[in-house]
Design a protein around this motif. Structure first.
Motif, PDB file in Angstrom:
ATOM      1  N   SER A  71       8.084   8.949  -2.404  1.00 48.54           N
ATOM      2  CA  SER A  71       7.057   7.931  -2.145  1.00 48.54           C
ATOM      3  C   SER A  71       7.466   7.076  -0.960  1.00 48.54           C
ATOM      4  CB  SER A  71       6.847   7.025  -3.373  1.00 48.54           C
ATOM      5  OG  SER A  71       8.008   6.255  -3.632  1.00 48.54           O
ATOM      6  N   ILE A  72       6.470   6.497  -0.318  1.00 43.65           N
ATOM      7  CA  ILE A  72       6.697   5.482   0.706  1.00 43.65           C
ATOM      8  C   ILE A  72       5.597   4.446   0.571  1.00 43.65           C
ATOM      9  CG2 ILE A  72       5.572   6.961   2.435  1.00 43.65           C
ATOM     10  CD1 ILE A  72       7.260   5.466   4.559  1.00 43.65           C
ATOM     11  N   VAL A  73       5.996   3.175   0.560  1.00 49.79           N
ATOM     12  CA  VAL A  73       5.031   2.072   0.465  1.00 49.79           C
ATOM     13  C   VAL A  73       5.283   1.100   1.606  1.00 49.79           C
ATOM     14  CG1 VAL A  73       4.699   2.232  -2.040  1.00 49.79           C
ATOM     15  CG2 VAL A  73       6.533   0.779  -1.119  1.00 49.79           C
ATOM     16  N   ILE A  74       4.212   0.410   2.007  1.00 48.38           N
ATOM     17  CA  ILE A  74       4.317  -0.574   3.086  1.00 48.38           C
ATOM     18  C   ILE A  74       3.801  -1.914   2.594  1.00 48.38           C
ATOM     19  CG2 ILE A  74       2.059   0.075   4.089  1.00 48.38           C
ATOM     20  CD1 ILE A  74       3.374  -0.563   6.861  1.00 48.38           C
ATOM     21  N   LYS A  75       4.574  -2.957   2.805  1.00 48.57           N
ATOM     22  CA  LYS A  75       4.192  -4.333   2.488  1.00 48.57           C
ATOM     23  C   LYS A  75       3.556  -4.928   3.732  1.00 48.57           C
ATOM     24  CE  LYS A  75       4.768  -8.232  -0.060  1.00 48.57           C
ATOM     25  NZ  LYS A  75       3.731  -8.591  -1.029  1.00 48.57           N
ATOM     26  N   ASP A  76       2.286  -5.366   3.618  1.00 50.09           N
ATOM     27  CA  ASP A  76       1.519  -5.801   4.785  1.00 50.09           C
ATOM     28  C   ASP A  76       1.571  -7.314   4.962  1.00 50.09           C
ATOM     29  OD1 ASP A  76      -0.142  -6.087   6.915  1.00 50.09           O
ATOM     30  OD2 ASP A  76      -1.968  -5.418   5.892  1.00 50.09           O
ATOM     31  N   GLU A  77       2.554  -7.777   5.737  1.00 47.45           N
ATOM     32  CA  GLU A  77       2.717  -9.212   5.984  1.00 47.45           C
ATOM     33  C   GLU A  77       1.789  -9.732   7.083  1.00 47.45           C
ATOM     34  OE1 GLU A  77       4.877 -11.592   4.363  1.00 47.45           O
ATOM     35  OE2 GLU A  77       4.552  -9.969   2.947  1.00 47.45           O
ATOM     36  N   GLY A  78       0.972  -8.857   7.643  1.00 41.61           N
ATOM     37  CA  GLY A  78      -0.010  -9.298   8.631  1.00 41.61           C
ATOM     38  C   GLY A  78      -1.050 -10.225   8.034  1.00 41.61           C
ATOM     39  N   GLN A  79      -1.083 -10.324   6.720  1.00 39.79           N
ATOM     40  CA  GLN A  79      -2.067 -11.173   6.053  1.00 39.79           C
ATOM     41  C   GLN A  79      -1.427 -12.401   5.391  1.00 39.79           C
ATOM     42  OE1 GLN A  79      -5.034  -8.948   3.750  1.00 39.79           O
ATOM     43  NE2 GLN A  79      -4.199  -7.041   4.570  1.00 39.79           N
ATOM     44  N   ARG A  80      -0.235 -12.781   5.786  1.00 37.86           N
ATOM     45  CA  ARG A  80       0.497 -13.858   5.125  1.00 37.86           C
ATOM     46  C   ARG A  80       0.031 -15.253   5.561  1.00 37.86           C
ATOM     47  NH1 ARG A  80       3.379 -14.170   0.568  1.00 37.86           N
ATOM     48  NH2 ARG A  80       4.537 -12.266   1.106  1.00 37.86           N
TER      49      ARG A  80
ATOM     50  N   LEU B 113       0.823  -1.207   0.000  1.00 35.96           N
ATOM     51  CA  LEU B 113       0.000   0.000   0.000  1.00 35.96           C
ATOM     52  C   LEU B 113       0.860   1.261   0.000  1.00 35.96           C
ATOM     53  CD1 LEU B 113      -2.504  -1.081   2.795  1.00 35.96           C
ATOM     54  CD2 LEU B 113      -2.921  -1.137   0.334  1.00 35.96           C
ATOM     55  N   PRO B 114       0.525   2.245  -0.820  1.00 37.02           N
ATOM     56  CA  PRO B 114       1.205   3.537  -0.752  1.00 37.02           C
ATOM     57  C   PRO B 114       0.799   4.279   0.526  1.00 37.02           C
ATOM     58  CG  PRO B 114       0.035   3.248  -2.847  1.00 37.02           C
ATOM     59  CD  PRO B 114      -0.455   2.193  -1.920  1.00 37.02           C
ATOM     60  N   LEU B 115       1.705   5.076   1.052  1.00 34.57           N
ATOM     61  CA  LEU B 115       1.434   5.928   2.213  1.00 34.57           C
ATOM     62  C   LEU B 115       1.692   7.382   1.806  1.00 34.57           C
ATOM     63  CD1 LEU B 115       3.272   3.812   4.954  1.00 34.57           C
ATOM     64  CD2 LEU B 115       0.824   3.783   4.416  1.00 34.57           C
ATOM     65  N   PRO B 116       0.847   7.929   0.921  1.00 36.58           N
ATOM     66  CA  PRO B 116       1.131   9.253   0.344  1.00 36.58           C
ATOM     67  C   PRO B 116       1.166  10.377   1.367  1.00 36.58           C
ATOM     68  CG  PRO B 116      -1.092   8.533  -0.208  1.00 36.58           C
ATOM     69  CD  PRO B 116      -0.396   7.353   0.388  1.00 36.58           C
ATOM     70  N   GLU B 117       0.316  10.295   2.395  1.00 33.36           N
ATOM     71  CA  GLU B 117       0.283  11.368   3.395  1.00 33.36           C
ATOM     72  C   GLU B 117       1.578  11.419   4.196  1.00 33.36           C
ATOM     73  OE1 GLU B 117      -1.280   7.702   5.450  1.00 33.36           O
ATOM     74  OE2 GLU B 117      -1.367   8.556   3.440  1.00 33.36           O
ATOM     75  N   ILE B 118       2.165  10.246   4.448  1.00 35.71           N
ATOM     76  CA  ILE B 118       3.443  10.210   5.168  1.00 35.71           C
ATOM     77  C   ILE B 118       4.576  10.688   4.260  1.00 35.71           C
ATOM     78  CG2 ILE B 118       5.078   8.736   6.401  1.00 35.71           C
ATOM     79  CD1 ILE B 118       2.737   6.978   7.242  1.00 35.71           C
ATOM     80  N   ALA B 119       4.500  10.328   2.983  1.00 32.79           N
ATOM     81  CA  ALA B 119       5.511  10.791   2.029  1.00 32.79           C
ATOM     82  C   ALA B 119       5.528  12.310   1.947  1.00 32.79           C
ATOM     83  CB  ALA B 119       5.240  10.186   0.650  1.00 32.79           C
ATOM     84  N   ILE B 120       4.337  12.912   1.897  1.00 35.74           N
ATOM     85  CA  ILE B 120       4.247  14.380   1.834  1.00 35.74           C
ATOM     86  C   ILE B 120       4.790  15.004   3.119  1.00 35.74           C
ATOM     87  CG2 ILE B 120       2.629  16.322   1.781  1.00 35.74           C
ATOM     88  CD1 ILE B 120       0.855  14.543  -0.059  1.00 35.74           C
ATOM     89  N   ASP B 121       4.368  14.438   4.249  1.00 35.71           N
ATOM     90  CA  ASP B 121       4.771  14.988   5.549  1.00 35.71           C
ATOM     91  C   ASP B 121       6.276  14.906   5.762  1.00 35.71           C
ATOM     92  OD1 ASP B 121       4.175  15.986   8.268  1.00 35.71           O
ATOM     93  OD2 ASP B 121       4.844  13.989   8.881  1.00 35.71           O
ATOM     94  N   THR B 122       6.907  13.838   5.247  1.00 36.18           N
ATOM     95  CA  THR B 122       8.344  13.641   5.467  1.00 36.18           C
ATOM     96  C   THR B 122       9.189  14.039   4.256  1.00 36.18           C
ATOM     97  OG1 THR B 122       8.122  11.311   4.799  1.00 36.18           O
ATOM     98  CG2 THR B 122       7.987  11.801   7.165  1.00 36.18           C
ATOM     99  N   GLN B 123       8.533  14.601   3.260  1.00 34.63           N
ATOM    100  CA  GLN B 123       9.228  15.183   2.115  1.00 34.63           C
ATOM    101  C   GLN B 123      10.112  14.184   1.357  1.00 34.63           C
ATOM    102  OE1 GLN B 123      11.035  19.042   2.986  1.00 34.63           O
ATOM    103  NE2 GLN B 123       9.700  19.285   4.752  1.00 34.63           N
TER     104      GLN B 123
END
Length: 397
Positions: A57-66, A44-54
């Motif tokens: 892009s930042i993306v997160i791989k969600d292994e909670g569903q593995r 999932l992209p984390l666009p709000e965090i990318a903007i906030d931290t300048q």
């Protein structure tokens, strides 16, 4: 705290590259058919965090569903169990067998007399137990006294043995008892004379790195320039670091290792310049990372591939959990699962660290949610919502 490190990629051993490099996922993937579930976990992209931290892009791989086990660990321990069982069955039969044949009646008969064991904070034990269960083998899992009942109750082993002391003590006990009783020890940490099996565990994790790169490409985003990887003994972090480095080119990506400040054995090793144990003071909520002695193989790889080692506090981990829960596309992330993001945020808010790690508006960040809510009550106490309520938010949004 941050320790800046100069990676020496030329020192990475050829056998480590062979085990965890570009070809590694193709060796693992045939075994996923035994799970009857080969789906990739979400990215999932984390666009709000990318903007906030300048950053770009930042993306997160969600292994909670593995694989229904709630963490990336599902890929490692079970794969090692299956690989080891395959080798033993081939020796027994005097012939090669395919992964699919590991579920044959002949294999089942052979499996009936075999016991696999390991020590765990929770997730690795689930994986080893699941791998044994799929094959028809017995499993015995050792947990230390810091593992909550909620976590130990979901391991799914034939027997769970609770050991007084911390994770390192449970590792020693699992090794001792396995030798005494002739059980097959599948540890995710390595030491002198015990490297092959933990390396197989780590090889299993390369699947998620390959998936992440494929998913990033589908999002029309260039490959990551920085990856933040949480670490306990370091097996997961070393696997992903080396695989990404070999796939993308070590000059194109920087690895930053993140640990709890209460269990920072890799940080201590980096500062000392040699493998070093960390003296525990008090437990951390990042229970899956609560390890005090690095894996020998993992340290060897990370010493040659990491650009920095970062520690995070309990509150920083909690803040990252809440940040992931309360967004348009919520992510259920346990205390250890959110540590990588917590580490990124700590670095992103430090001007000196940004400069030294080349973190700027062109940077592309990969973080990995290594686990979901492995202890739902603890998760709710921290986030303020039950994991199921966070998931329901996602459905509404």
């Amino acid at each position: 705290m941050i320790h800046f490190h100069i990676p020496t990629h030329a020192q990475i051993r050829d056998n480590d590259k062979a085990l965890l490099g570009v070809a590694a996922p193709s060796r693992v993937r045939p075994y996923l058919t035994l799970w009857k579930d080969e789906r990739s976990t979400p990215l999932l992209p984390l666009p709000e965090i990318a903007i906030d931290t300048q950053v770009a892009s930042i993306v997160i791989k969600d292994e909670g569903q593995r694989l229904g086990l709630g963490s990336f660990k599902a890929l490692g321990g079970a794969y090692a169990v299956m690989t080891l069982f395959k080798g033993l069955l081939e020796t027994h039969l005097g012939d090669e067998v395919s992964p699919a044949q590991l579920l044959s009646p002949t294999a089942r008969d052979f499996a009936a007399g075999m016991t696999f064991c390991c020590a765990t904070d929770g997730n690795h034990g689930k994986s080893v137990a699941a791998g044994a269960r799929i094959l028809g083998c017995r499993s015995v899992i050792f947990v230390h006294e810091g593992v909550t009942e909620a976590r130990s109750d979901t391991i799914g082993a034939d027997e769970v043995i609770r050991v007084k002391g911390n994770y390192d003590v449970s590792v020693d006990e699992a090794e001792r008892v396995s030798k005494e009783r002739g059980w097959l020890l599948v540890s995710d940490t390595s030491w002198e004379g015990y490297e092959e099996i933990p390396s197989l565990v780590a090889q299993g994790y390369t699947i998620l790195a390959q998936e992440a790169l494929e998913q990033i490409s589908k999002l029309k985003i260039d490959p990551p320039t920085h990856v933040f990887l949480q670490a306990g003994v370091g097996g997961f972090a070393s696997s992903i670091s080396l695989h990404l480095s070999e796939t993308l080119g070590h000059e194109n990506i920087r690895t930053i290792i993140v640990e709890p400040d209460r269990a920072a054995c890799l940080f201590a090793s980096a500062q000392a310049g040699t493998l070093t144990s960390f003296k525990p003071t008090e437990p951390t909520i990042m229970a899956m990372l609560e390890c005090y002695t690095p894996s020998l193989v993992a340290w060897r790889i990370l010493n040659a591939s990491a650009s920095a080692f970062v520690t995070v506090t309990e509150d920083q981990a909690k803040d990252a959990m809440r940040m992931l829960a309360f967004r348009d596309q919520p992510v259920v992330s346990g205390e250890s699962g959110a540590a990588g993001l917590a580490g990124y945020l700590a670095v992103a808010r430090d001007p000196d660290a940004r400069q030294k790690l080349g973190l700027d508006r062109n940077s592309r960040i990969l973080v990995i949610n290594t686990e979901g809510a492995t202890d739902p009550a603890t998760y709710e106490a921290i986030v303020g919502l039950a994991p199921t309520a966070v998931v329901q938010q996602a459905a509404i949004n």
